[in-house]
Design an enzyme around this catalytic site. Structure first.
Site, short mmCIF file in Angstrom:
data_model
loop_
_atom_site.label_atom_id
_atom_site.label_comp_id
_atom_site.label_asym_id
_atom_site.label_seq_id
_atom_site.Cartn_x
_atom_site.Cartn_y
_atom_site.Cartn_z
N GLU A 1 0.83 -1.22 0.00
CA GLU A 1 0.00 0.00 0.00
C GLU A 1 0.85 1.26 0.00
O GLU A 1 0.49 2.26 0.61
CB GLU A 1 -0.94 0.02 1.22
CG GLU A 1 -2.24 -0.68 1.01
CD GLU A 1 -2.82 -0.41 -0.34
OE1 GLU A 1 -2.80 0.75 -0.80
OE2 GLU A 1 -3.28 -1.37 -0.98
C1 LIG Z 1 2.79 -9.74 0.12
C2 LIG Z 1 2.53 -8.60 -0.81
C3 LIG Z 1 1.22 -8.28 -1.14
C4 LIG Z 1 0.97 -7.24 -2.04
N1 LIG Z 1 -0.33 -6.98 -2.44
C5 LIG Z 1 -0.54 -6.14 -3.48
C6 LIG Z 1 -1.83 -6.02 -4.08
O1 LIG Z 1 -2.80 -6.64 -3.63
N2 LIG Z 1 -1.97 -5.22 -5.17
C7 LIG Z 1 -0.92 -4.53 -5.69
O2 LIG Z 1 -1.10 -3.84 -6.68
N3 LIG Z 1 0.31 -4.59 -5.14
C8 LIG Z 1 0.52 -5.39 -4.05
N4 LIG Z 1 1.77 -5.49 -3.50
C9 LIG Z 1 2.84 -4.67 -4.03
C10 LIG Z 1 3.26 -3.55 -3.06
O3 LIG Z 1 2.25 -2.61 -2.93
C11 LIG Z 1 4.58 -2.98 -3.59
O4 LIG Z 1 5.57 -3.98 -3.33
C12 LIG Z 1 4.95 -1.66 -2.95
O5 LIG Z 1 4.07 -0.67 -3.36
C13 LIG Z 1 6.36 -1.22 -3.29
O6 LIG Z 1 6.67 -1.38 -4.64
P1 LIG Z 1 8.00 -2.17 -5.06
O7 LIG Z 1 8.01 -3.44 -4.30
O8 LIG Z 1 8.06 -2.26 -6.53
O9 LIG Z 1 9.16 -1.29 -4.49
P2 LIG Z 1 9.89 -0.07 -5.27
O10 LIG Z 1 8.88 0.87 -5.79
O11 LIG Z 1 10.89 -0.63 -6.22
O12 LIG Z 1 10.64 0.63 -4.07
C14 LIG Z 1 11.89 0.14 -3.54
C15 LIG Z 1 12.35 1.06 -2.43
O13 LIG Z 1 12.59 2.36 -2.93
C16 LIG Z 1 11.84 3.33 -2.23
N5 LIG Z 1 11.38 4.33 -3.19
C17 LIG Z 1 10.81 4.13 -4.39
N6 LIG Z 1 10.52 5.28 -4.97
C18 LIG Z 1 10.88 6.25 -4.14
C19 LIG Z 1 10.82 7.68 -4.17
N7 LIG Z 1 10.28 8.34 -5.20
N8 LIG Z 1 11.29 8.36 -3.11
C20 LIG Z 1 11.81 7.71 -2.04
N9 LIG Z 1 11.91 6.37 -1.96
C21 LIG Z 1 11.44 5.65 -3.00
C22 LIG Z 1 10.71 2.58 -1.58
O14 LIG Z 1 10.25 3.22 -0.40
C23 LIG Z 1 11.32 1.23 -1.32
O15 LIG Z 1 11.97 1.23 -0.07
C24 LIG Z 1 2.04 -6.50 -2.57
C25 LIG Z 1 3.36 -6.81 -2.20
C26 LIG Z 1 3.60 -7.85 -1.35
C27 LIG Z 1 5.03 -8.20 -1.04
#
Ligand SMILES: Cc1cc2nc3c(=O)[nH]c(=O)nc-3n(C[C@H](O)[C@H](O)[C@H](O)COP(=O)(O)OP(=O)(O)OC[C@H]3O[C@@H](n4cnc5c(N)ncnc54)[C@H](O)[C@@H]3O)c2cc1C
Length: 597
Positions: A441
């Site tokens: 989220e």
């Molecule tokens: C168990 C699980 C359930 C999930 N359920 C859903 C679901 O139902 N529907 C859905 O759509 N998604 C879902 N997700 C996805 C989840 O919402 C994302 O993993 C999350 O939003 C982060 O995206 P990412 O993993 O690609 O991380 P990234 O976006 O790659 O981020 C990596 C790191 O960089 C930081 N970062 C990125 N951009 C910035 C910025 N501009 N400024 C500062 N810091 C930044 C982040 O804080 C993070 O620490 C789920 C994930 C998991 C693991």
């Protein structure tokens, strides 16, 4: 086997005595939720969570979900029957509009029930939570046909919902998403692409699964302004008949992961699946935000829920485990040793978790009530003010309650010593389950940036000023009340730090945005402490009033006052450290070149 007792009495105290919800009886649905009705609903929900969901938590974690060769997914043993009980009990729609099959009761009740479900069985609770999130988006942004087709089925729990944002190359930055939507001559769309990490994307709990999917129309502008929202059912609805026609959306695999094993985290493949637009073309993010804001509050509640169940188990263990003697001499000389609850360091930990949980529950319910006002009041100004509150507090609740909630599961695990690390007592599951809430989220870093970068400056800082206005008015109203001084005095210091931090950003972050980025998480936690401190003042006031009345509930109310004092003396002072870090600015954070890492 871990224990769980639903905090029904505490929720009722907060609703009845602290927030005096009877004041809102003019809002639709509130008069129907009289004090007796609230007690009955929460009591029943508590029993369901304690007796049905909690016993499934550990076995569900061990068994996990299974994907079969045909793409179907089986949830752990007992989940299906429990979900039927949940649906048949009408729990999904207690706050959904009556005309769409719900009971129209305050959203605050749903939030209270969701906390109990999250404590009892977080993985299970997510199937319901995502459905409620999808419902809110469809109710607010769907067409009349979409509402008629999907909402009653979802309210009844026959169909469940999901939220499909994330893709392999698109997480935080939703503007990068690639899933494609192609217009069809009949007004529908065909969707092509892959979504990952989709919670509850496939399972065996419901007859149908309604996916809300972000996708890009051919020729749409790049970035977030070219994203649209679609409703894509797993099985296509058929008038008058249960759906049976598959719709080109399948689960390609499920993730192996750290926790919430009972919830299927799916890769979803869209191979020409038929979908229908929700809201306007290229404005999908607006509709998705309705769902995401609700979901963010829901995830914040998960942080509280795990902190609460971990606390209850740690407190029970501390009263039972015999090790060492009290520093002031044996308290139980007839026993081989004293229970570890006599040790100040053990008590410090328990008080820290307790002082957080009780105020966090208040913060969540207060904000849920603002959500009710924002959606139900007939007065534009009142609605606006409540909506401002909701927008401002959403990232705080999501970020702070899940950061601290996770930290508290670790603290509670520590009370068990090595027995917390092994699986037998279930404490390590709470730690594993709580961890994800800090990430999904929108990661907590992103919540902090949302607070500082969007919510503070929005509408000329109107929401923040209203928050400061309310807290300051409260403190001056109570300034002559001797009994409140230990609480309001400490809060005044915390509020001062928050004001100084806000002013520092205004002077130092507009021209140098890295200063805002480097201080955002500290600001979010500083804000959270002040909000929780304000909640403790409100709780202490209600506890004092109860102690002075006929229905004193003395032991519980005195415990509230002691816990309030603990928060003020030992937790709220952290505002000074947060302010110090914010004022340090971004220099040392940004100085090293990327290659040096
Ligand atoms: C168990 C699980 C359930 C999930 N359920 C859903 C679901 O139902 N529907 C859905 O759509 N998604 C879902 N997700 C996805 C989840 O919402 C994302 O993993 C999350 O939003 C982060 O995206 P990412 O993993 O690609 O991380 P990234 O976006 O790659 O981020 C990596 C790191 O960089 C930081 N970062 C990125 N951009 C910035 C910025 N501009 N400024 C500062 N810091 C930044 C982040 O804080 C993070 O620490 C789920 C994930 C998991 C693991």
């Amino acid at each position: 086997m871990p224990i769980y007792k639903a905090p029904v009495e505490d929720v009722l105290f907060l609703l009845d005595d602290v927030f005096q919800v009877g004041r809102y009886d003019n809002l639709p649905g509130f008069a129907d939720a009289s004090s007796d009705v609230r007690a009955a609903i929460l009591g029943e929900a508590g029993k369901f969570c304690e007796q049905v969901l909690a016993p499934l938590n550990r076995p569900g974690d061990k068994e996990g979900c299974t994907r079969h060769g045909d793409g179907s997914v089986t949830t752990p043993k007992g989940f299906k029957e429990a979900f039927k009980q949940y649906s048949d009990g009408g729990w999904m729609g207690i706050s959904a509009p009556e005309e769409l099959g719900g009971q129209g009761l305050p959203g605050a009740l749903t939030v209270a029930v969701n906390e109990m479900m999250g404590s009892a069985n977080m993985a299970f609770s997510m199937y319901a939570g995502l459905t409620q999130g999808a419902l809110s988006a469809l109710i607010r942004h769907g067409t009349a046909e979409q509402k008629a087709a999907y909402v009653p089925e979802m309210v009844a729990g026959r169909w469940t919902g999901t939220m499909n944002l994330t893709e392999p190359d698109c997480g935080t930055d939703l503007g990068l998403l690639r899933t494609k939507a192609v217009r069809q001559s009949d007004g529908s769309y065909k969707l092509f692409g892959t979504k990952i990490f989709i919670s509850a994307g496939e399972h065996d709990l419901s007859e149908n699964i309604v996916h809300l999917v972000l996708a890009r129309l051919e020729g749409a502008p790049p970035g977030i302004r070219g994203v649209s929202l679609f409703v894509v059912p797993k099985l296509l609805p058929q008038a008058g008949r249960p759906p049976s026609r598959p719709n080109g959306v399948t689960c390609g695999s499920i993730e192996e992961k750290m926790g919430i094993h009972g919830n299927a985290t799916c890769v979803m493949n869209y191979d020409g699946a038929t979908g229908w637009l929700v809201g306007e073309e290229n404005h999908g993010i607006n509709a998705m935000f309705t769902m995401m804001n609700g979901a963010r509050l829901g995830v914040g509640v998960q942080g509280l829920a795990l902190s609460e169940v971990a606390y209850q188990n740690a407190a029970a263990y501390a009263k039972d485990r015999l090790q060492g003697r009290a520093l002031t001499g044996a308290k139980f000389p007839d026993k081989a040793a004293d229970p570890i609850i006599v040790h100040p360091d053990v008590r410090r930990v328990l008080m820290t978790i307790r002082a957080f949980n009780e105020a966090a529950r208040a913060l969540v319910l207060w904000t849920a009530l603002q959500g009710d006002i924002a959606h139900r009041s007939g007065d534009d100004k009142t609605r606006q003010a409540a909506d401002d509150h909701l927008g401002l507090l959403t990232p705080v609740i999501k970020g702070v309650l899940t950061d601290v909630g996770f930290a508290n599961t670790v603290l509670a695990q520590q009370i068990y010593g090595g027995h917390g690390y092994i699986a037998e007592h279930g404490m390590e599951q709470f730690v594993r389950d709580a961890r994800i809430a800090m990430m999904y989220e929108g990661t907590n870093g992103i919540q902090a940036l949302d607070l500082v970068g969007r919510k503070l400056p929005k509408d000329g800082g109107r929401a923040l000023q209203a928050f400061f206005g309310e807290v300051s008015a409260y403190m001056s109203e109570k300034s002559a009340d001797e009994k409140m001084k230990p609480y309001t005095g400490a809060l005044a210091t915390g509020v001062g730090h928050l004001q100084q931090a806000t002013a520092w950003f205004m002077q130092n972050a507009l021209a140098k945005p890295d200063n805002a980025g480097a201080g955002a998480t500290d600001y979010m936690h500083l804000f959270g402490l002040v909000a929780l401190g304000y909640m403790w003042c409100r709780i202490a006031e209600a506890a004092n009033a109860k102690l002075a009345g006929a229905d004193a509930d003395t032991a519980r109310m005195q415990a509230k006052l002691v816990t309030a004092r603990f928060f003020m003396e030992r937790m709220l002072p952290d505002t000074a450290a947060h302010l110090g870090r914010i004022r340090a600015g971004a220099a040392s954070v940004m100085e090293l070149p990327s290659e040096a890492f």
